[in-house]
Design an enzyme around this catalytic site. Structure first.
Site, PDB file in Angstrom:
ATOM      1  N   GLU A 101       0.855  -1.201   0.000  1.00 26.69           N
ATOM      2  CA  GLU A 101       0.000   0.000   0.000  1.00 26.69           C
ATOM      3  C   GLU A 101       0.887   1.245   0.000  1.00 26.69           C
ATOM      4  OE1 GLU A 101      -2.568   1.474  -0.580  1.00 26.69           O
ATOM      5  OE2 GLU A 101      -4.224   1.132   0.797  1.00 26.69           O
ATOM      6  N   ASP A 102       0.421   2.287  -0.648  1.00 25.68           N
ATOM      7  CA  ASP A 102       1.170   3.537  -0.644  1.00 25.68           C
ATOM      8  C   ASP A 102       1.069   4.258   0.695  1.00 25.68           C
ATOM      9  OD1 ASP A 102      -1.541   3.954  -0.990  1.00 25.68           O
ATOM     10  OD2 ASP A 102      -1.363   5.305  -2.707  1.00 25.68           O
ATOM     11  N   VAL A 104      -1.283   4.771   4.570  1.00 27.87           N
ATOM     12  CA  VAL A 104      -2.365   4.494   5.514  1.00 27.87           C
ATOM     13  C   VAL A 104      -2.742   5.809   6.167  1.00 27.87           C
ATOM     14  CG1 VAL A 104      -2.935   3.448   7.740  1.00 27.87           C
ATOM     15  CG2 VAL A 104      -1.924   2.063   5.941  1.00 27.87           C
ATOM     16  N   ASP A 105      -4.017   6.152   6.014  1.00 24.84           N
ATOM     17  CA  ASP A 105      -4.533   7.409   6.553  1.00 24.84           C
ATOM     18  C   ASP A 105      -5.451   7.064   7.734  1.00 24.84           C
ATOM     19  OD1 ASP A 105      -5.540   9.937   6.952  1.00 24.84           O
ATOM     20  OD2 ASP A 105      -6.516  10.135   5.026  1.00 24.84           O
ATOM     21  N   LYS A 133       0.140   8.091   8.114  1.00 24.49           N
ATOM     22  CA  LYS A 133      -0.067   9.419   8.698  1.00 24.49           C
ATOM     23  C   LYS A 133      -0.181   9.320  10.205  1.00 24.49           C
ATOM     24  CE  LYS A 133      -2.290  11.742   4.885  1.00 24.49           C
ATOM     25  NZ  LYS A 133      -3.503  12.430   4.447  1.00 24.49           N
ATOM     26  N   ASP A 160      -1.461  10.809  -5.576  1.00 23.22           N
ATOM     27  CA  ASP A 160      -1.974  11.843  -6.484  1.00 23.22           C
ATOM     28  C   ASP A 160      -2.865  12.846  -5.776  1.00 23.22           C
ATOM     29  OD1 ASP A 160      -4.238  10.121  -6.011  1.00 23.22           O
ATOM     30  OD2 ASP A 160      -5.205  11.086  -7.715  1.00 23.22           O
TER      31      ASP A 160
END
Ligand code: 5GP
Length: 177
Positions: A101-102, A104-105, A133, A160
């Site tokens: 995964e790019d 985790v928010d 984050k 993005d």
């Protein structure tokens, strides 16, 4: 080369930091699975495609690459609703799986993925996340984590805003308006 794009306020993770950490993560994964069975690496589209490309080129253990696409919840808000838009090509039962995964928010996406993929009975299931984050998020375990970053909207290195900035080599904070 970390020349800043004019829409961005500051670099959060530099190109050099990303490159050396991605290699370290790949080395850790390779060490953990050395002599083992083939890995099944799942990249989460679209954001993880650049991270996955760099990570897998450093891996020293045999692996298969596949992708999933999940619905995103909009650009700046979180509803927690996640849905599969594109699924894997093969069953993962009995496979050693790593989710790539790019970011985790809130943690909802990774939490959802863990639940769905565990239900498919892989031999093992781990996650590799480039950035997390620092905010109030679901405490989803991450096996391989690149960086903890502040709670700001970041772009670059696959991430993005409205499909822009994905190919920047660094991760940077987007200017507000
Ligand atoms: P979560 O489910 O953990 O809240 O969010 C995961 C998804 O939200 C990421 O895969 C990504 O698509 C999006 N996201 C969350 N924060 C950011 C951010 O700062 N920048 C970008 N580009 N995407 C983000």
């Amino acid at each position: 080369m970390n020349e800043l794009h004019p829409d961005l306020s500051r670099i959060v993770v530099s190109t050099d930091q990303i490159q050396s950490r991605v290699k370290e993560l790949a080395d850790q994964i390779s060490a953990d699975f050395v002599g083992g069975e083939r890995l099944y690496i799942i990249g989460i589209l679209k954001g993880a495609f650049i991270f996955l490309a760099d990570l897998t080129r450093h891996l020293k253990v045999p692996h298969t690459v596949d992708f999933m696409a999940l619905s995103s919840y909009g650009k700046t808000t979180t509803s927690g609703a996640v849905r599969i838009l594109m699924d894997l090509r093969e069953p993962i039962e009995g496979q050693h799986v790593i989710i790539v995964e790019d970011i985790v928010d809130t943690g909802h996406t990774l939490h959802y993925l863990n639940r769905v993929l565990k239900g498919r009975k892989p031999a093992s299931l781990r996650s590799c996340v480039l950035v997390r984050k620092q905010r109030d998020n679901l405490s989803v375990p991450i096996d391989y984590l690149g960086f903890d970053i502040p709670d700001v909207w970041v772009v670059g290195y696959g991430l993005d805003f409205a499909d822009q900035y994905r190919t920047l080599p660094y991760i940077a904070e987007l200017k507000r308006e």
